[in-house]
Design an enzyme around this catalytic site. Structure first.
Site, mmCIF file in Angstrom:
data_model
loop_
_atom_site.group_PDB
_atom_site.id
_atom_site.type_symbol
_atom_site.label_atom_id
_atom_site.label_comp_id
_atom_site.label_asym_id
_atom_site.label_seq_id
_atom_site.Cartn_x
_atom_site.Cartn_y
_atom_site.Cartn_z
ATOM 1 N N GLN A 111 -4.344 -3.152 -0.449
ATOM 2 C CA GLN A 111 -3.771 -3.023 0.891
ATOM 3 C C GLN A 111 -2.415 -2.326 0.812
ATOM 4 O O GLN A 111 -1.800 -2.059 1.831
ATOM 5 C CB GLN A 111 -3.563 -4.411 1.508
ATOM 6 C CG GLN A 111 -4.843 -5.185 1.701
ATOM 7 C CD GLN A 111 -4.548 -6.627 2.063
ATOM 8 O OE1 GLN A 111 -4.434 -6.985 3.212
ATOM 9 N NE2 GLN A 111 -4.410 -7.461 1.061
ATOM 10 N N VAL A 113 0.526 0.438 0.180
ATOM 11 C CA VAL A 113 0.667 1.866 0.468
ATOM 12 C C VAL A 113 1.484 2.551 -0.627
ATOM 13 O O VAL A 113 1.617 3.772 -0.624
ATOM 14 C CB VAL A 113 1.292 2.089 1.869
ATOM 15 C CG1 VAL A 113 0.364 1.532 2.944
ATOM 16 C CG2 VAL A 113 2.671 1.465 1.985
ATOM 17 N N HIS A 128 -5.070 0.787 3.445
ATOM 18 C CA HIS A 128 -4.054 0.925 4.491
ATOM 19 C C HIS A 128 -3.244 2.215 4.384
ATOM 20 O O HIS A 128 -2.156 2.304 4.941
ATOM 21 C CB HIS A 128 -3.111 -0.285 4.471
ATOM 22 C CG HIS A 128 -3.778 -1.557 4.909
ATOM 23 N ND1 HIS A 128 -3.237 -2.810 4.731
ATOM 24 C CD2 HIS A 128 -4.971 -1.755 5.523
ATOM 25 C CE1 HIS A 128 -4.067 -3.727 5.217
ATOM 26 N NE2 HIS A 128 -5.119 -3.112 5.690
ATOM 27 N N CYS A 136 0.086 14.197 11.522
ATOM 28 C CA CYS A 136 0.529 14.293 12.921
ATOM 29 C C CYS A 136 0.016 13.071 13.683
ATOM 30 O O CYS A 136 -1.146 12.684 13.552
ATOM 31 C CB CYS A 136 -0.030 15.570 13.525
ATOM 32 S SG CYS A 136 0.305 15.712 15.282
HETATM 33 P P1 NAD Z 1 2.117 -10.069 2.568
HETATM 34 O O1 NAD Z 1 3.528 -9.600 2.524
HETATM 35 O O2 NAD Z 1 1.558 -10.595 3.814
HETATM 36 O O3 NAD Z 1 1.911 -11.221 1.473
HETATM 37 C C1 NAD Z 1 2.346 -11.117 0.162
HETATM 38 C C2 NAD Z 1 1.720 -12.261 -0.622
HETATM 39 O O4 NAD Z 1 2.072 -12.096 -1.989
HETATM 40 C C3 NAD Z 1 2.203 -13.653 -0.201
HETATM 41 O O5 NAD Z 1 1.072 -14.501 -0.037
HETATM 42 C C4 NAD Z 1 3.072 -14.112 -1.376
HETATM 43 O O6 NAD Z 1 2.978 -15.510 -1.581
HETATM 44 C C5 NAD Z 1 2.454 -13.349 -2.531
HETATM 45 N N1 NAD Z 1 3.353 -13.036 -3.647
HETATM 46 C C6 NAD Z 1 4.683 -12.721 -3.616
HETATM 47 N N2 NAD Z 1 5.127 -12.433 -4.853
HETATM 48 C C7 NAD Z 1 4.067 -12.551 -5.702
HETATM 49 C C8 NAD Z 1 3.880 -12.364 -7.109
HETATM 50 N N3 NAD Z 1 4.890 -11.985 -7.917
HETATM 51 N N4 NAD Z 1 2.637 -12.565 -7.629
HETATM 52 C C9 NAD Z 1 1.598 -12.973 -6.832
HETATM 53 N N5 NAD Z 1 1.722 -13.168 -5.495
HETATM 54 C C10 NAD Z 1 2.924 -12.947 -4.939
HETATM 55 O O7 NAD Z 1 1.262 -8.852 2.027
HETATM 56 P P2 NAD Z 1 -0.230 -8.393 2.348
HETATM 57 O O8 NAD Z 1 -1.120 -9.586 2.324
HETATM 58 O O9 NAD Z 1 -0.477 -7.261 1.413
HETATM 59 O O10 NAD Z 1 -0.271 -7.877 3.859
HETATM 60 C C11 NAD Z 1 0.755 -7.230 4.558
HETATM 61 C C12 NAD Z 1 0.613 -5.732 4.834
HETATM 62 O O11 NAD Z 1 1.839 -5.181 4.392
HETATM 63 C C13 NAD Z 1 -0.420 -4.941 4.109
HETATM 64 O O12 NAD Z 1 -1.175 -4.304 5.073
HETATM 65 C C14 NAD Z 1 0.331 -3.850 3.315
HETATM 66 O O13 NAD Z 1 -0.172 -2.563 3.613
HETATM 67 C C15 NAD Z 1 1.723 -3.909 3.822
HETATM 68 N N6 NAD Z 1 2.791 -3.814 2.777
HETATM 69 C C16 NAD Z 1 2.643 -3.038 1.669
HETATM 70 C C17 NAD Z 1 3.634 -2.999 0.696
HETATM 71 C C18 NAD Z 1 3.435 -2.115 -0.523
HETATM 72 O O14 NAD Z 1 2.727 -1.122 -0.458
HETATM 73 N N7 NAD Z 1 4.028 -2.462 -1.672
HETATM 74 C C19 NAD Z 1 4.796 -3.760 0.838
HETATM 75 C C20 NAD Z 1 4.933 -4.545 1.994
HETATM 76 C C21 NAD Z 1 3.912 -4.579 2.946
HETATM 77 ZN ZN ZN Z 2 -0.602 17.953 15.509
#
Ligand code: NAD
Ligand code: ZN
Length: 258
Positions: A111, A113, A128, A136
């Site tokens: 999920q 990015v 995602h 665009c």
């Molecule tokens: P979320 O932020 O909702 O949840 C993160 C989860 O990771 C939590 O349950 C937390 O307890 C757990 N966590 C935190 N640190 C950890 C570790 N070291 N090891 C294991 N688990 C750990 O994230 P989500 O469920 O991916 O959903 C949120 C949306 O946010 C997604 O659609 C995503 O695209 C986006 N997002 C992406 C990024 C990225 O690309 N790095 C960063 C932030 C949000």
């Molecule tokens: Zn366009």
């Protein structure tokens, strides 16, 4: 590494490895938590600096972009600045090592990015979208900076416009309320429905439809494993490993590749 883990956790990791080792089709879903140890904040972490009064969920929507494109674009440019020098952590590296050295069929879905799975050497399907791609908002044409040398403008918060229709350029990311890319979703559904083991890593399992993949796997007879520092109450999970992904995965993969 092993010394830092409790004896009880090591027993659980052993049990998990034994369960996975005898299976062929493995589906892995990762979320923001797997990149947390690389220094990329999750959406649950409170935002910092200029953005501390905003909630990520209120910025990552098409409505927010239509209302205030400059605000949303600036936020993503800030996130890009935050992410650009981050590197894969032991969790990304362990998954890549497993994927490259196993005879098992391992499908990795994320999920996230960011591109830390790719940087680690994994083949991964992004549900995602991609932080480093733009398109665009109006005609969806992908956008590449015409002048490739303009690296200094990489994080510029000046709005860009489409070369075809003059619509505003946005990151090529699936925002809350938007549909997932069809092909990526088909890969994810097929892998989840056809696996014997489904491993959910660092995701709060709150954002649908991705959160439904574990249920789909369970309905088709798969065992469900969760790796999370703070697991969400979830009835479909068979084994919960409550620890950092970067601590659990190196040992788990070492056992699997032995
Ligand atoms: P979320 O932020 O909702 O949840 C993160 C989860 O990771 C939590 O349950 C937390 O307890 C757990 N966590 C935190 N640190 C950890 C570790 N070291 N090891 C294991 N688990 C750990 O994230 P989500 O469920 O991916 O959903 C949120 C949306 O946010 C997604 O659609 C995503 O695209 C986006 N997002 C992406 C990024 C990225 O690309 N790095 C960063 C932030 C949000
Ligand atoms: Zn366009």
């Amino acid at each position: 590494m092993v010394a830092e883990l409790s004896a009880a956790l090591i027993v659980e990791i052993d049990r998990t490895a034994a369960l996975i080792a005898s299976q062929t089709n493995i589906c892995i879903l990762t979320g923001a938590g797997i990149s947390a140890e690389s220094g990329i904040p999750t959406f649950r972490d409170k935002q910092t600096g200029l953005w501390e009064n905003y909630r990520a969920e209120d910025l990552a929507t098409p409505e927010a972009f239509v209302r205030d494109p400059k605000l949303v674009w600036s936020w993503y440019q800030w996130r890009r600045q935050l992410v650009h020098d981050k590197a894969p952590n032991p969790a990304h590296l362990a998954l890549a090592e497993w994927q490259q050295n196993t005879n098992q069929r391992l499908t990795l879905i994320t999920q996230n990015v960011d591109d830390l799975h790719e940087q680690a050497g994994s083949q991964v399907t992004h549900l995602h979208g991609h932080l480093w791609r733009n398109r665009c908002h109006q005609c969806t044409a992908s956008y590449q900076e015409p002048d490739a040398d303009k690296q200094s403008q990489l994080f510029d918060d000046k709005l860009l416009t489409c070369l075809h229709c003059k619509g505003y350029i946005r990151p090529d990311i699936v925002w809350f309320g938007e549909a997932l890319p069809v092909e990526a979703w088909q890969i994810a559904e097929k892998a989840a429905a056809g696996c014997e083991v489904f491993i959910s890593i660092g995701t709060s399992s709150l954002v649908y439809p991705a959160a439904g993949l574990a249920q789909l796997a369970k309905q088709n007879g798969a065992k469900i494993i969760e790796i999370n520092t703070d697991p969400t109450p979830n009835t479909v999970v068979d084994i919960t490993l409550t620890a950092k992904a970067g601590e659990v995965l190196p040992l788990l993969v070492e056992l699997l590749l032995k």
